[in-house]
Write an enzyme that holds these catalytic residues in place. Structure first.
Site, mmCIF file in Angstrom:
data_model
loop_
_atom_site.group_PDB
_atom_site.id
_atom_site.type_symbol
_atom_site.label_atom_id
_atom_site.label_comp_id
_atom_site.label_asym_id
_atom_site.label_seq_id
_atom_site.Cartn_x
_atom_site.Cartn_y
_atom_site.Cartn_z
ATOM 1 N N CYS A 82 7.281 1.543 14.049
ATOM 2 C CA CYS A 82 6.251 1.296 13.026
ATOM 3 C C CYS A 82 6.558 0.056 12.203
ATOM 4 C CB CYS A 82 6.055 2.493 12.093
ATOM 5 S SG CYS A 82 5.489 3.969 12.915
ATOM 6 N N LYS A 89 11.802 14.135 6.272
ATOM 7 C CA LYS A 89 12.971 13.292 6.552
ATOM 8 C C LYS A 89 14.174 13.702 5.702
ATOM 9 C CE LYS A 89 10.330 9.398 8.263
ATOM 10 N NZ LYS A 89 9.917 7.996 8.099
ATOM 11 N N HIS A 123 7.688 -0.730 6.727
ATOM 12 C CA HIS A 123 7.041 0.203 7.654
ATOM 13 C C HIS A 123 5.529 -0.053 7.585
ATOM 14 C CE1 HIS A 123 5.639 4.219 8.985
ATOM 15 N NE2 HIS A 123 6.853 4.405 9.483
ATOM 16 N N GLN A 133 13.589 6.450 3.592
ATOM 17 C CA GLN A 133 14.878 6.428 4.301
ATOM 18 C C GLN A 133 16.073 6.445 3.348
ATOM 19 O OE1 GLN A 133 15.267 6.783 7.513
ATOM 20 N NE2 GLN A 133 13.156 6.469 8.186
ATOM 21 N N ASP A 176 9.649 2.583 -1.630
ATOM 22 C CA ASP A 176 9.469 3.474 -0.489
ATOM 23 C C ASP A 176 10.837 4.078 -0.176
ATOM 24 O OD1 ASP A 176 9.393 4.595 2.017
ATOM 25 O OD2 ASP A 176 8.288 2.955 2.971
HETATM 26 C C1 PLP Z 1 8.828 7.370 7.949
HETATM 27 C C2 PLP Z 1 8.615 6.253 7.002
HETATM 28 C C3 PLP Z 1 7.406 6.109 6.320
HETATM 29 C C4 PLP Z 1 6.227 6.991 6.568
HETATM 30 O O1 PLP Z 1 6.526 8.324 6.339
HETATM 31 P P1 PLP Z 1 5.547 9.484 6.865
HETATM 32 O O2 PLP Z 1 6.355 10.710 6.690
HETATM 33 O O3 PLP Z 1 5.254 9.172 8.316
HETATM 34 O O4 PLP Z 1 4.315 9.452 6.034
HETATM 35 C C5 PLP Z 1 7.304 5.074 5.420
HETATM 36 N N1 PLP Z 1 8.317 4.248 5.187
HETATM 37 C C6 PLP Z 1 9.496 4.346 5.817
HETATM 38 C C7 PLP Z 1 10.602 3.396 5.497
HETATM 39 C C8 PLP Z 1 9.685 5.353 6.751
HETATM 40 O O5 PLP Z 1 10.842 5.460 7.388
#
Ligand code: PLP
Length: 418
Positions: free
Chosen positions: A376, A238, A135, A215, A212
């Site tokens: 993104c 999320k 991302h 997801q 990260d």
């Molecule tokens: C949504 C997302 C982000 C960023 O998250 P924010 O809530 O917009 O700060 C980073 N990495 C992944 C894989 C995402 O799906």
């Protein structure tokens, strides 16, 4: 007596009752453009159960005050709730210490914090490894760091199915590798990365590993001690919590020696014009008044998840993704983007000759929310040679019937567009 124990066990057993779950999410019962909402944009943000909405209301109605500040009743109440929230999250991801849980604004904020704080320890020529499926928020902060510090960003490649080439990743590792920052699950492809192998291989070179989890936290049980990652990040919104709150989990022994990201109230021990000393963890990374209601509501979302049978849900979501993917494949000219053998909850696709935006617009007219565009992940789109995809991203409250509605609506849309 035996029978009573049996009944008690049955009541205690968590059951996956999708009707009851859907009842908890008020927005799922609304209409869009005259049709019942079908929400397939969970990768962008999840919907909130009424328990979370009530926690926010309740906080502002009867608990609101600043934390770590006052001796008065409400300030202590707010402080206790805020620190309870930290412990709830600690337990959920099985962190060893509650001070390893830092409240942030979200994954983006957390990655910027780490790029700054870890960045302070790096030198010219040090290397940071990411992957081609990251991302933007796991690309840009590292690029900014490299510009500041003379470090080098290395990018591990993927294959045509959208899987990380683990051998190629490992061959990038060297004594110069100081940071490895990878997504657990790709928000665009649904690929589940082999993070256990990545963590183990990276640690052999002494690199710090950041996962990260934006997801993954909402789709599988995470145990940061078993994974042995150094950092794990996610966004509250999320995982069925509110926006503006997120988590950085970081190993205590690493966090303790990092430079704080932001200066201000609460992160200090003593301040004078000559010299300031910093507070202990976790406060040294939480400058200023935090999102108190957000933290409490996020912990309510986690408590909600704790009432659900997560193993069953993980299986259900995978089945739903496979069903959606198979049904989409039956439609002429549909091309699935991201066919990793280990994937979940996301199906990205394009239709030859038709712009994703046009399909997204026609689906919206039929009450169906999907995401269109680059998600993104512009560098990833460039690798596939496409401007964007249509992305269906699922949550446990979605159903097979909703997938059928989507498939029929897509067929109708394609007839209109051809
Ligand atoms: C949504 C997302 C982000 C960023 O998250 P924010 O809530 O917009 O700060 C980073 N990495 C992944 C894989 C995402 O799906």
């Amino acid at each position: 007596m035996g029978f009573l124990i049996f009944v008690a066990a049955m009541i205690a057993k968590k059951t996956f009752n999708i009707e009851a779950i859907r009842e908890d999410f008020p927005i799922l019962h609304t209409s869009v453009n005259g049709r019942p909402l079908v929400y397939f944009d969970n990768g962008a943000t999840s919907q909130k159960p009424k328990q979370v909405i009530e926690a926010i209301d309740n906080y502002y109605e009867s608990e609101n005050s600043n934390v770590h500040r006052g001796v008065h009743h409400l300030s202590q109440l707010a402080t206790n709730k805020y620190e309870d929230a930290r412990r709830t999250i600690q337990q959920y991801i099985n962190a060893e210490h509650s001070e390893e849980i830092i409240f942030t604004k979200g994954t983006t904020d957390g990655l910027n914090m780490l790029a700054f704080s870890i960045g302070q320890t790096l030198e010219v020529g040090d290397e940071i490894i990411i992957t081609e499926m990251e991302h933007h928020s796991n690309i840009v902060p590292w690029q900014m760091l490299c510009e500041r510090s003379g470090c080098k960003l290395r990018v591990a490649p993927i294959n045509s199915k959208g899987e990380l080439k683990l051998d190629a990743f490992c061959s990038l590792l060297s004594d110069r590798t100081k940071v490895v920052s990878v997504t657990h699950i790709s928000n665009t492809l649904g690929t589940i990365n082999p993070i256990e192998e990545i963590i183990e291989a990276s640690h052999r070179y002494g690199a710090v590993v950041i996962i990260d989890g934006a997801q993954s936290i909402q789709h599988m049980k995470i145990d940061v001690q078993t994974l042995d990652c150094d950092f794990y990040l996610f966004s509250g919104h999320k995982v069925f919590g509110p926006t503006g709150i997120g988590i950085v989990y970081g190993k205590k022994k690493i966090m303790e020696v990092l430079t704080p990201y932001q200066g201000g109230g609460d992160m200090i021990e003593t301040v004078s014009f000559e010299k300031t000393t910093y507070n202990v963890l976790p406060y040294r990374f939480e400058a200023g008044t935090p999102n108190i209601a957000g933290a409490i509501a996020l912990s309510r979302a986690i408590e909600y998840l704790n009432t659900l049978p997560l193993d069953e849900i993980e299986k259900y979501e995978k089945e739903l993704q496979e069903y959606a993917q198979n049904e989409l494949c039956k439609i002429d000219d549909v091309r699935i983007i991201g066919k990793a053998s280990n994937k979940t909850s996301v199906v990205s696709f394009i239709v030859d000759g038709i712009h994703p935006f046009d399909i997204g617009t026609l689906l919206d007219k039929q009450g169906i929310a999907v995401r269109t565009g680059h998600h993104c992940t512009q560098p990833l789109m460039k690798i596939y040679g496409i401007p964007g995809t249509i992305r269906i991203s699922l949550a446990f409250y979605n159903t097979k019937e909703e997938v059928d509605i989507l498939i029929n609506a897509l067929k109708r849309s394609l007839q209109m567009l051809r």
